[in-house]
Scaffold this active site. Structure first.
Site, PDB file in Angstrom:
ATOM      1  N   ARG A  51       1.103  -0.638  -0.171  1.00 42.70           N
ATOM      2  CA  ARG A  51       0.143  -0.037   0.584  1.00 42.70           C
ATOM      3  C   ARG A  51       0.934   1.197   0.102  1.00 42.70           C
ATOM      4  NH1 ARG A  51      -4.899   0.688   4.440  1.00 42.70           N
ATOM      5  NH2 ARG A  51      -3.369  -0.905   4.893  1.00 42.70           N
ATOM      6  N   LYS A 150       2.282 -19.318   6.456  1.00 43.45           N
ATOM      7  CA  LYS A 150       1.246 -19.346   7.662  1.00 43.45           C
ATOM      8  C   LYS A 150       0.579 -18.813   8.048  1.00 43.45           C
ATOM      9  CE  LYS A 150       3.802 -19.992  11.222  1.00 43.45           C
ATOM     10  NZ  LYS A 150       4.588 -19.354  11.832  1.00 43.45           N
ATOM     11  N   HIS A 180       8.845 -23.102   6.098  1.00 40.95           N
ATOM     12  CA  HIS A 180       9.524 -23.077   5.297  1.00 40.95           C
ATOM     13  C   HIS A 180      10.815 -24.198   5.986  1.00 40.95           C
ATOM     14  CE1 HIS A 180      10.468 -20.717   9.378  1.00 40.95           C
ATOM     15  NE2 HIS A 180      11.671 -21.166   9.311  1.00 40.95           N
ATOM     16  N   LYS A 184      14.127 -26.321   4.853  1.00 37.73           N
ATOM     17  CA  LYS A 184      15.815 -26.543   5.306  1.00 37.73           C
ATOM     18  C   LYS A 184      16.730 -27.424   4.874  1.00 37.73           C
ATOM     19  CE  LYS A 184      14.210 -24.735   9.671  1.00 37.73           C
ATOM     20  NZ  LYS A 184      14.635 -23.011  10.105  1.00 37.73           N
ATOM     21  N   GLU A 218      13.719 -21.428  21.005  1.00 37.87           N
ATOM     22  CA  GLU A 218      14.584 -20.332  20.355  1.00 37.87           C
ATOM     23  C   GLU A 218      14.554 -19.945  21.448  1.00 37.87           C
ATOM     24  OE1 GLU A 218      12.064 -18.888  16.741  1.00 37.87           O
ATOM     25  OE2 GLU A 218      10.773 -19.822  17.661  1.00 37.87           O
ATOM     26  N   ASP A 237       1.257 -21.657  16.024  1.00 37.26           N
ATOM     27  CA  ASP A 237       2.809 -20.757  15.419  1.00 37.26           C
ATOM     28  C   ASP A 237       3.791 -21.714  14.854  1.00 37.26           C
ATOM     29  OD1 ASP A 237       4.062 -18.281  14.704  1.00 37.26           O
ATOM     30  OD2 ASP A 237       5.571 -18.485  15.992  1.00 37.26           O
ATOM     31  N   HIS A 242       4.887 -26.517  11.409  1.00 39.49           N
ATOM     32  CA  HIS A 242       6.229 -26.892  11.688  1.00 39.49           C
ATOM     33  C   HIS A 242       6.648 -27.876  12.561  1.00 39.49           C
ATOM     34  CE1 HIS A 242       6.706 -23.405   9.446  1.00 39.49           C
ATOM     35  NE2 HIS A 242       7.627 -22.559  11.519  1.00 39.49           N
ATOM     36  N   LYS A 340      10.018 -20.053  23.291  1.00 33.87           N
ATOM     37  CA  LYS A 340      10.661 -19.216  22.952  1.00 33.87           C
ATOM     38  C   LYS A 340      11.585 -18.799  24.485  1.00 33.87           C
ATOM     39  CE  LYS A 340       8.167 -17.204  19.402  1.00 33.87           C
ATOM     40  NZ  LYS A 340       8.603 -17.844  17.816  1.00 33.87           N
TER      41      LYS A 340
HETATM   42  C1  BG6 Z   1       8.069 -19.020  12.084  1.00 35.81           C
HETATM   43  C2  BG6 Z   1       7.015 -19.013  13.533  1.00 35.81           C
HETATM   44  O1  BG6 Z   1       7.297 -19.390  11.691  1.00 35.81           O
HETATM   45  O2  BG6 Z   1       9.222 -19.638  12.554  1.00 35.81           O
HETATM   46  C3  BG6 Z   1       8.357 -17.898  14.326  1.00 35.81           C
HETATM   47  O3  BG6 Z   1       6.272 -17.630  13.297  1.00 35.81           O
HETATM   48  C4  BG6 Z   1       9.403 -18.680  14.249  1.00 35.81           C
HETATM   49  O4  BG6 Z   1       7.799 -17.248  16.050  1.00 35.81           O
HETATM   50  C5  BG6 Z   1      10.190 -18.802  13.102  1.00 35.81           C
HETATM   51  O5  BG6 Z   1      10.392 -17.876  15.348  1.00 35.81           O
HETATM   52  C6  BG6 Z   1      10.559 -20.093  13.818  1.00 35.81           C
HETATM   53  O6  BG6 Z   1      11.745 -20.056  12.367  1.00 35.81           O
HETATM   54  P1  BG6 Z   1      13.061 -21.153  12.390  1.00 35.81           P
HETATM   55  O7  BG6 Z   1      13.777 -20.963  11.016  1.00 35.81           O
HETATM   56  O8  BG6 Z   1      14.053 -19.543  13.078  1.00 35.81           O
HETATM   57  O9  BG6 Z   1      13.877 -21.885  13.161  1.00 35.81           O
END
Ligand code: BG6
Length: 491
Positions: A51, A150, A180, A184, A218, A237, A242, A340
């Site tokens: 936008r 997502k 994603h 990997k 993380e 999330d 994942h 987290k």
């Molecule tokens: C994302 C989540 O899909 O994946 C995030 O929304 C998360 O919260 C991230 O931090 C982790 O991805 P990676 O590749 O850093 O392990």
């Protein structure tokens, strides 16, 4: 350079949400790397839309800046950066209004025969409306694909609504639902490990395996994503997508071929065989946590509620005992754990074997520990197989656990492409193997929904844990109750 490059056909890509975090942090750096490696054709074009009123020149400057922040200095070749930037155009567009659509149509008109990719790096509420508009503007050609990120919905009904809205414009073969984690390198290596070696298949079942642990930990907090995250939490999330995808790759039957539908059929069977965690069992099978203030790497960090600035019962940590009702896996729990602000950033899959049936060794030889296979997804990608061996030297038989250690970084001295680089090229190639099919997403939600319902009925909120720890004590108790323990990543 990456190891081997197979160039892709010429394409145009339109990135909706082109000024957003995902585009600047992952998509454009990813495309740059593919361009620099000569995989992306020199005649490919990128149109970023959003936008915001920005000129193409200003947009290119912001991408130049983003590349310096998100691409390794060694990979930043000034000439290549400038050549790449020349492929970029910016169009200011209102997804729901009329502004910008004629400009986008005109830009696309000069590439009707090319592969066309619409990447929706936008808020999920826009997936349906933007697709409808792409359709009504007549922008969908035979060679068009759409990529959606997502979260695909927040529950089963909303996921179906997104799938229906996107599916009203695009055929399933044109829809790429990105996860994603599947891009990997080590996640794909899991398939190589399982299906390119005869060694594992005979023991990959309840007879030899005691349990599986999947940890994605993380150190980051939610930072400026707090508003999104608070409506999501760790289940939506990380687990719905994942972690369940990782579980599928460990648990699936060997597909008959490495093509998209064979692989996705097998993953779907796993998702459908997950034993439902009904609301009445949620308290025993799941543990929620929320980080409080603490310290990570010696640095004090605030708690989740302080970052959010209000009260909340969203989980930032989740441990789940999942079970798969199949002949192969009956009685073999899959423990999932993610959070987290944990002690380390690490993703590991631990396949814990059963103990030997009978020890022939004297007691003073030491404990005979069951074998363990550890697949390290990140960082320091590799595979470790823990075996018992004899402690060298005289003095009789002393047993010792010794790892057979395969470090991918040391073995293959090449740069590991970011997940998005591979996935973007797969979209251009039309290869959906590493993308989620509609029914997979819906099956994953079907399993997650009763957990969400159970939490809603429960009076208990998430248990606090100090930032920098391994999560709440309940997470540890989840395994201790079963006479097992979490394996800390890297050990
Ligand atoms: C994302 C989540 O899909 O994946 C995030 O929304 C998360 O919260 C991230 O931090 C982790 O991805 P990676 O590749 O850093 O392990």
């Amino acid at each position: 350079m990456t190891a081997q490059i197979i160039p892709v056909q010429n394409f145009d890509i339109v990135v909706f949400g082109g000024t957003g975090d995902l585009a600047l942090r992952k998509l454009l750096p990813g495309l740059y790397q593919r361009f620099r490696d000569r995989q992306m054709p020199e005649a490919a074009r990128v149109c970023a839309v959003s936008r915001r009123e920005v000129s193409s020149d200003d947009y290119r400057s912001s991408v130049r800046q983003a590349l310096t922040e998100h691409v390794n200095a060694d990979d930043l070749v000034p000439d290549e950066v400038e050549k790449f930037l020349r492929l970029l155009t910016y169009v200011s567009l209102d997804a729901n209004g009329s502004k910008g659509w004629p400009d986008l149509s005109e830009w696309l008109a000069s590439g009707v025969d090319k592969i066309r990719v619409f990447y929706l790096a936008t808020a999920p509420e826009l997936f349906g409306p933007v697709c409808a508009r792409i359709g009504s503007e007549g922008l969908v050609t035979e060679q068009t694909r759409v990529v959606i990120e997502k979260p695909i919905g927040k529950d089963l009904a909303s996921a179906r609504a997104v799938n229906d809205a996107v599916g009203a414009v695009f055929a399933e073969r044109q829809i790429f639902r990105i996860d994603h984690y599947l891009g990997k390198e080590t996640v794909q290596n899991l398939m190589a490990l399982r299906f390119a070696n005869a060694l594992f298949e005979p023991i990959w079942n309840r007879a030899a395996i005691d349990h599986v642990q999947i940890t994605v930990s993380e150190t980051v907090g939610v930072g400026n994503r707090a508003d999104y995250y608070d409506h999501s939490g760790a289940l939506r999330d990380m687990v719905q997508n994942h972690m369940l995808q990782l579980l599928c790759l460990v648990a699936m039957e060997p597909p008959s071929a490495m093509d998209a539908n064979s692989v996705r059929d097998e993953k779907l069977k796993v998702l459908s065989a997950l034993k439902p965690i009904r609301p009445g069992r949620v308290e025993q099978a799941t543990v929620r946590g929320q980080y409080a203030a603490g310290a990570i790497g010696g640095k004090a960090v605030p708690g989740y509620l302080e970052e959010l600035g209000r009260d909340s019962s969203t989980e930032t940590f989740l441990a789940i005992k999942a079970e798969i009702d199949t002949w192969r896996w009956s009685g073999v729990p899959f423990y999932l754990r993610t959070g987290k602000r944990l002690s380390q950033r690490a993703s590991e899959i631990v396949v814990q074997m059963r103990p030997i049936p009978h020890s022939i060794f004297p007691r003073d030889a030491g404990e005979v520990r069951p074998n363990r296979l550890v697949i390290r997804l990140q960082p320091d990608e590799g595979v470790r197989l823990y075996l018992m061996s004899k402690d060298p030297g005289p003095g009789g038989m002393r047993l010792k656990t010794t790892p057979l250690n395969l470090s991918f970084g040391e073995t293959f001295k090449v740069r590991y492409p970011d997940a998005y680089e591979r996935l973007l090229m797969d979209v251009v190639r039309g290869n959906q193997t590493l993308f989620m099919r509609k029914d997979e997403v819906e099956a994953a939600w079907t399993w997650c929904e009763p957990i969400l319902a159970g939490w809603q009925e429960s009076d208990e909120g998430p248990e606090a844990y100090g930032a920098g720890s391994w999560g709440p004590t309940g997470g540890i108790a989840l395994m201790v109750r079963d006479g097992r323990r979490w394996v800390e990543p890297g050990t």
